[in-house]
Structure formats: C-alpha cells, structure tokens
Motif scaffolding. Structure first.
Motif, mmCIF file in Angstrom:
data_model
loop_
_atom_site.group_PDB
_atom_site.id
_atom_site.type_symbol
_atom_site.label_atom_id
_atom_site.label_comp_id
_atom_site.label_asym_id
_atom_site.label_seq_id
_atom_site.Cartn_x
_atom_site.Cartn_y
_atom_site.Cartn_z
ATOM 1 N N LEU B 2 -44.121 -26.914 21.804
ATOM 2 C CA LEU B 2 -43.356 -27.613 23.497
ATOM 3 C C LEU B 2 -41.593 -27.559 23.370
ATOM 4 O O LEU B 2 -41.096 -26.563 23.636
ATOM 5 C CB LEU B 2 -44.092 -28.721 24.000
ATOM 6 C CG LEU B 2 -45.360 -28.076 25.013
ATOM 7 C CD1 LEU B 2 -45.964 -29.017 24.417
ATOM 8 C CD2 LEU B 2 -45.571 -28.676 26.223
ATOM 9 N N VAL B 3 -41.552 -28.459 22.198
ATOM 10 C CA VAL B 3 -40.359 -28.725 21.826
ATOM 11 C C VAL B 3 -39.624 -27.475 20.393
ATOM 12 O O VAL B 3 -40.991 -27.713 20.109
ATOM 13 C CB VAL B 3 -39.803 -30.272 21.585
ATOM 14 C CG1 VAL B 3 -40.061 -31.080 22.632
ATOM 15 C CG2 VAL B 3 -41.069 -30.563 20.536
ATOM 16 N N LYS B 4 -38.125 -27.714 21.247
ATOM 17 C CA LYS B 4 -38.448 -26.429 19.984
ATOM 18 C C LYS B 4 -37.499 -27.470 18.280
ATOM 19 O O LYS B 4 -38.059 -28.028 18.734
ATOM 20 C CB LYS B 4 -36.409 -25.876 20.434
ATOM 21 C CG LYS B 4 -36.593 -24.216 21.260
ATOM 22 C CD LYS B 4 -35.798 -24.206 21.519
ATOM 23 C CE LYS B 4 -33.903 -24.795 20.635
ATOM 24 N NZ LYS B 4 -33.165 -24.046 21.397
ATOM 25 N N ASP B 5 -37.604 -26.608 17.291
ATOM 26 C CA ASP B 5 -37.600 -27.090 16.471
ATOM 27 C C ASP B 5 -36.085 -28.070 16.151
ATOM 28 O O ASP B 5 -35.403 -27.311 16.469
ATOM 29 C CB ASP B 5 -37.979 -25.731 15.387
ATOM 30 C CG ASP B 5 -39.198 -26.719 14.740
ATOM 31 O OD1 ASP B 5 -39.866 -27.555 15.195
ATOM 32 O OD2 ASP B 5 -39.629 -25.711 14.339
ATOM 33 N N PRO B 6 -36.284 -28.467 15.705
ATOM 34 C CA PRO B 6 -34.728 -28.797 15.121
ATOM 35 C C PRO B 6 -33.745 -27.553 14.180
ATOM 36 O O PRO B 6 -33.916 -26.693 14.086
ATOM 37 C CB PRO B 6 -33.849 -29.668 13.958
ATOM 38 C CG PRO B 6 -35.425 -30.719 14.321
ATOM 39 C CD PRO B 6 -36.363 -29.350 15.404
ATOM 40 N N VAL B 7 -32.174 -27.742 14.950
ATOM 41 C CA VAL B 7 -31.576 -26.340 14.245
ATOM 42 C C VAL B 7 -31.862 -26.261 13.082
ATOM 43 O O VAL B 7 -31.775 -24.982 13.043
ATOM 44 C CB VAL B 7 -29.849 -26.313 15.272
ATOM 45 C CG1 VAL B 7 -29.436 -25.749 14.320
ATOM 46 C CG2 VAL B 7 -30.220 -26.394 16.306
ATOM 47 N N TYR B 8 -32.182 -27.032 12.460
ATOM 48 C CA TYR B 8 -31.820 -26.676 10.531
ATOM 49 C C TYR B 8 -32.892 -26.382 10.171
ATOM 50 O O TYR B 8 -32.970 -26.233 9.120
ATOM 51 C CB TYR B 8 -30.918 -28.507 9.932
ATOM 52 C CG TYR B 8 -32.108 -29.036 9.813
ATOM 53 C CD1 TYR B 8 -33.060 -29.528 8.832
ATOM 54 C CD2 TYR B 8 -31.807 -30.287 11.373
ATOM 55 C CE1 TYR B 8 -34.119 -29.856 8.804
ATOM 56 C CE2 TYR B 8 -33.165 -31.043 10.412
ATOM 57 C CZ TYR B 8 -33.685 -31.596 9.507
ATOM 58 O OH TYR B 8 -34.866 -31.989 9.673
ATOM 59 N N LEU B 9 -34.387 -26.973 10.968
ATOM 60 C CA LEU B 9 -35.838 -25.856 10.208
ATOM 61 C C LEU B 9 -35.715 -24.813 10.456
ATOM 62 O O LEU B 9 -36.255 -23.721 9.479
ATOM 63 C CB LEU B 9 -36.546 -27.142 11.109
ATOM 64 C CG LEU B 9 -36.925 -28.259 10.209
ATOM 65 C CD1 LEU B 9 -37.769 -28.924 11.101
ATOM 66 C CD2 LEU B 9 -36.808 -28.622 8.909
ATOM 67 N N ALA B 47 -25.188 -26.232 7.837
ATOM 68 C CA ALA B 47 -25.848 -24.842 7.196
ATOM 69 C C ALA B 47 -26.492 -25.620 5.985
ATOM 70 O O ALA B 47 -26.979 -25.637 5.085
ATOM 71 C CB ALA B 47 -24.697 -24.128 6.602
ATOM 72 N N ASN B 48 -25.068 -26.833 5.423
ATOM 73 C CA ASN B 48 -25.409 -27.146 4.191
ATOM 74 C C ASN B 48 -26.514 -28.039 4.148
ATOM 75 O O ASN B 48 -27.051 -28.053 3.045
ATOM 76 C CB ASN B 48 -24.173 -28.215 4.190
ATOM 77 C CG ASN B 48 -24.588 -29.588 2.650
ATOM 78 O OD1 ASN B 48 -25.256 -29.726 2.902
ATOM 79 N ND2 ASN B 48 -23.591 -28.659 1.520
ATOM 80 N N LYS B 49 -26.655 -28.983 5.669
ATOM 81 C CA LYS B 49 -28.364 -29.718 5.477
ATOM 82 C C LYS B 49 -29.734 -28.597 4.877
ATOM 83 O O LYS B 49 -30.162 -29.130 4.276
ATOM 84 C CB LYS B 49 -28.931 -29.589 6.297
ATOM 85 C CG LYS B 49 -30.017 -31.186 7.047
ATOM 86 C CD LYS B 49 -29.527 -32.017 8.131
ATOM 87 C CE LYS B 49 -30.509 -32.837 8.399
ATOM 88 N NZ LYS B 49 -31.038 -33.958 8.798
ATOM 89 N N ALA B 50 -28.992 -27.375 5.773
ATOM 90 C CA ALA B 50 -30.614 -26.247 5.540
ATOM 91 C C ALA B 50 -29.860 -26.167 3.711
ATOM 92 O O ALA B 50 -31.593 -26.150 3.084
ATOM 93 C CB ALA B 50 -30.292 -24.925 6.364
ATOM 94 N N LEU B 51 -29.181 -25.421 3.695
ATOM 95 C CA LEU B 51 -29.007 -24.689 2.296
ATOM 96 C C LEU B 51 -29.685 -26.287 0.561
ATOM 97 O O LEU B 51 -29.970 -26.211 0.070
ATOM 98 C CB LEU B 51 -28.004 -24.958 1.610
ATOM 99 C CG LEU B 51 -27.127 -23.974 1.952
ATOM 100 C CD1 LEU B 51 -25.990 -23.072 2.084
ATOM 101 C CD2 LEU B 51 -28.010 -22.105 1.544
ATOM 102 N N SER B 52 -29.526 -27.748 1.212
ATOM 103 C CA SER B 52 -29.308 -28.389 0.415
ATOM 104 C C SER B 52 -31.023 -29.226 0.150
ATOM 105 O O SER B 52 -31.548 -29.281 -0.858
ATOM 106 C CB SER B 52 -29.045 -29.655 1.356
ATOM 107 O OG SER B 52 -29.023 -30.878 0.565
ATOM 108 N N ASN B 53 -31.630 -28.007 1.359
ATOM 109 C CA ASN B 53 -33.401 -28.533 1.217
ATOM 110 C C ASN B 53 -34.089 -28.222 0.653
ATOM 111 O O ASN B 53 -34.589 -27.748 -0.469
ATOM 112 C CB ASN B 53 -33.504 -28.751 2.639
ATOM 113 C CG ASN B 53 -34.013 -29.832 3.603
ATOM 114 O OD1 ASN B 53 -32.909 -30.295 3.562
ATOM 115 N ND2 ASN B 53 -34.467 -29.640 5.215
ATOM 116 N N LEU B 54 -33.598 -26.027 0.380
ATOM 117 C CA LEU B 54 -33.847 -25.430 -0.349
ATOM 118 C C LEU B 54 -33.509 -25.988 -1.535
ATOM 119 O O LEU B 54 -34.308 -24.884 -2.198
ATOM 120 C CB LEU B 54 -33.110 -24.004 -0.118
ATOM 121 C CG LEU B 54 -33.528 -23.416 1.537
ATOM 122 C CD1 LEU B 54 -32.423 -22.123 1.851
ATOM 123 C CD2 LEU B 54 -34.355 -22.946 1.952
ATOM 124 N N VAL B 55 -32.265 -26.071 -2.012
ATOM 125 C CA VAL B 55 -32.165 -26.620 -3.337
ATOM 126 C C VAL B 55 -32.911 -27.924 -3.621
ATOM 127 O O VAL B 55 -33.358 -27.519 -4.810
ATOM 128 C CB VAL B 55 -30.695 -27.463 -3.227
ATOM 129 C CG1 VAL B 55 -30.165 -28.553 -4.913
ATOM 130 C CG2 VAL B 55 -29.325 -26.326 -2.387
#
Lengths: 253, 253
Positions: B2-9, B47-55
């Motif tokens: 129902l709820v959209k995922d956060p943008v960074y996800l 952008a950094n948060k998303a990248l940071s997770n991949l790191v």
DNA sequence: TATAGCCGGTGGCTAAGCCACTAGTCAACC
DNA sequence: GGTTGACTAGTGGCTTAGCCACCGGCTATA
C-alpha cells in the motif's frame, strides 16, 4: 593508516560497539538520528548514513515515525559463547553440568601420532587427557575427549574440570584463548559412545575434531568430541560481506 | 504494497539493475552522486545514501575525489566455492555430475507453511521444486531438495538443472547471489534417502537446511539437503579476529 | 465511555554550501 | 626536452537548516 577514516565509518564502529552491548535485546529501541547527532557531535545526515549502513547489514531496522530498532538477536562476537558449552547451555535456558569420566597425565611418547601432529611435540613431553560428559538439564549432549598441553595447566585437579574450561584458562591461568579450528563430520555412534550419551546405538552425531589456540600459532588442546545429533545443530552464514560471524553451534530447540 | 517504498530504496533497486548490466566490468567507474542526483531527480544526499548501501553490501567502492567503482569480484569467486558443489568437487579433483530426480512448478497454496515461511509468500504464487542427486566421480554425495521462487527462474528447463545453479543465476539470469543461511544437523538416513545416496540405511548424514538470498532480504531458494556423512565434512574457524571465512563444506579426502 | 483531533518526536528528503582529495592540464623553469 | 609546480574541474565527505509524512500517546470533546 596515515589518513583518518571518514567520520561516518568511525561512527559506524562506535555504534557497532554500542550495539554489541545491547546484544540479545531483540526488538529494543536503538538511538535516534537526533540523539546520535547530538551525542557524537555529527550532523543528522552523517548519523543517518552510519545507521543506514547498519540497517543494510541487517543489524538494525528503520521504522518511520518511531525510531531505529534492533533486529534479530545481535550476532554474538563473544568467543566464549562460541566455544563454551556452559555459556551455550545457559543461553538456551538449560542448566549445564559435567561428568568427569577420565583425567590423566600422559607422556607424549605413549600418544599416537595424530594427536601430536596437531599439538606439535611438547618439549616437556607431558600431555593431559580429559574425557568429560556434558549435560544440559541432566540429559547427555556432548562426549568430549581432549588432549591438553601439560605445561599450560599446572596444578590442574579433577575439580577444576567440572566447569567451563574456557573460564579456567582465561580467568585462572589468564591465558587468553585466541580461537579454535574445527572439522565437523557426521558419524554413527558406536556402542560405547551411545551408551554414555544415552542415545540409540548407531544414531547420528557430530564428530567435531578441533584444535584450540592460545595465540595464532600456539596450540593449547586437541579434541575429538561427539555431539548428539538430536540435541545439537550448527548455524552458519555464507556471504561476501556479512559481518561474518563464524559458524556457531547451539542446542537444538 | 500500500505504501510506496522510500525513495532511497527505489533508487537502490534501480541502481542495482544498472549494476547488473555492468556485471563483470570489475573496477569500472559507476555513476557519481551528482550524476544520479541529476538523472533520477533526487538530492545528492539521497543519491549518496543509496550508493552507501551498495557500498556496505560490497558491490561498490567509494574513492574520495574519484567516484564510485565496481568492486572486484574476488569475493564472488569465494562465494561460488562455498555454495557450488560443482566448484567444490572440481577443487577436490573429482568430476561432478548431476542426476535430476524431480522438477516441477507448483502453486504456493499446495506447499506446506514451513517453506513459505522462509521464502515469504511469492506474489505470483509459483514455486519451483527441484530434487537432484549430485555425484562426485559417479559416487552419490548429495541429495538436494530445493524450492525456488518461480519469478526468478523464467523459462527454466530440465537441461538447465544438470550443472551449477550458482552459475545459472549469476550468469544466465545475471542475478548475483548474495549469500546463504545454513542450519546443519546430523541425522540418520531413511531407507529411501539411503537408497538414492547408495549408502547403508541409517548411516549418518548432514542435513543442511538453507535459505539462499539474492540481496540481503530477498530470498531466492529454500533447501533441505542431505550430505553423505562419509563423503563430506565442514571446516570452521572460531575466533574474535579472523579472516572473514565462514564455515566451508568440502568433500572428505 | 468512546472518539476525534492535536502534538511532539521520528525517519525521509531537499537545498545550498564548504572542505579535502584526485587527476589532468599547462605554463614556467632548469 | 624534461621536470616541476600551480591551477582547475570534478569527486566524495560533511554540515546546516528546514520541511514533510508518519506514528503513538494524550487530551478534549461529544
């Protein structure tokens, strides 16, 4: 390392320490971004980045509008919990006890080569052989057969062997145990072993052949230990980047 | 949902797709924070948060002043050696082969709850059941029973199942396998299992119950696999500071 | 008593800006 | 010609300030 780590990595380490202190409190609330920001003197963005990494690792969980929370029981980095039956049994809510079956000092010459190969020939030539039965709530779980280098257990008595050997070395002898190498096999119990473990003859068990080390190259003991298959299981995680906890044994639920 | 995922996800998923397209180009340069910020219409922080997770997952690497880069897949080969029987057999100098015993697509409704609990209810409701016998130099070693989420193996055919599933996913589907959780038990083989493994009935075996993951939280398969006790063993190292090597299975010498 | 609404706290996210660092360019110098 | 060094554009690291959506408990109202 000449250059300092970025702030968020340092922060990450500190938070990880903090997390370890809260081990076990699954579902408990962790620090909020704003708390961290204030307490560690960093910006909220940096706090979030550090937290975010811990979330990605599966240690924490974000809940919007609520805070960050501990996920599953935090991984146990404590070696004691990994090698000590006493600790594991208590963790499983069972009362550990020990029955000492055999305890003798032997000359290295009378020991078969396989043992010495793992321990390296001890200069003083004395080895301590210990056979113990470990029980959880009175039920036999582990049959332990262990050779220990004599020079690392002066004045050892039978009474000392009723509790955790891990505690014995780290506390009484103040010799820190560095780790242990294990080879795990699945075997059928022979008549005598089955009788001791009060299990059916031929039932499946783990045979853990293990060398314990004081320092990376200083062996302390070599053991050949049987775990009842219906009472014990091992957990492991294979992965490139998980906070790689080693495989841990645990009493089966 | 129902709820959209956060943008960074969401961003994380898209970047992961992009990454998949660049699979193999080890050391190549990935998008910069500023590029992502412009291209996807998000702030640099996000952008950094998303990248940071991949790191944090080990897929990327930050290099200050340079950009983000694809990590060398050295660890990936490690993982292959850990989960792939084909790889392990070859490493032991034996020729691996596979006998496909069963292969069918099932509806999730017809599957018992234990399986679904580990996989999470798949939205399309289809599950793939695979039963295989793995042999080393013609001798049966492993009896594998595995449920796979149907949506991650479109167009799968029986021929595909004669080799390494690890290779199948990483190469054909270009879905990187992130890791696997294992619970290892010691059990006695039942008549039917023993017959398939050409071992005596009641002989000891490892039962490895394992969940395989694509990403840290995205299960791909759940398996219940038997390893002949006389042909297989696990190695492990317990210690506070170790080279991050999880317990590894290996063919017994 | 039960409900609707408020309110403080939380993570999600943006914007704008400065810093330290890197690599390449290119002019000045030997 | 070859080397050095300053300059520059671009990168991730990090901060500050602020708004939003969301959650749960509290409170005032019906």
């Amino acid at each position: 390392m000449l250059v300092k780590d970025p702030v968020y990595l340092q922060l990450n380490k500190q938070l990880r320490d903090r997390l370890r202190g809260m081990a076990g409190q699954s579902g408990a609330r962790f620090l909020t971004e704003r708390q961290i920001s204030a307490e560690f003197g960093v910006s909220r963005a940096t706090a979030n980045k550090a937290l975010s990494n811990l979330v990605a690792e599966g240690l924490l969980e974000f809940r919007k509008g609520l805070g960050t929370f501990l996920r599953k029981p935090a991984l146990d980095y404590d070696l004691q919990a990994l090698v000590s039956f006493t600790g594991k049994a208590r963790a499983a809510g069972k009362e550990p006890s020990t029955r000492l079956l055999q305890f003798k000092i032997q000359d290295a010459a009378s020991i078969r080569g396989e043992v010495l190969k793992h321990l390296g020939d001890p200069p003083d030539g004395s080895l301590c052989f210990i056979q113990r039965l470990r029980l959880a709530d009175g039920q036999p779980v582990i049959l332990e057969r262990r050779y220990v280098l004599g020079r690392f257990c002066p004045g050892l008595s039978a009474e000392d062997l009723l509790g955790s050997l891990y505690d014995l070395w780290t506390e009484r002898y103040t010799l820190p145990i560095a780790g242990a190498e294990q080879t795990i096999q699945a075997v059928n119990l022979r008549a005598k072993e089955a009788q001791l473990l009060e299990a059916p003859c031929g039932s499946a068990a783990f045979l853990v052949i293990s060398t314990g080390y004081l320092q990376p190259r200083q062996p302390l003991w070599w053991e050949q230990t049987l775990y009842r298959g219906d009472a014990y299981e091992f957990h492991n995680f294979l992965g490139p980047v998980r906070p790689a906890a080693p495989a841990t044994g645990a009493l089966r639920p």
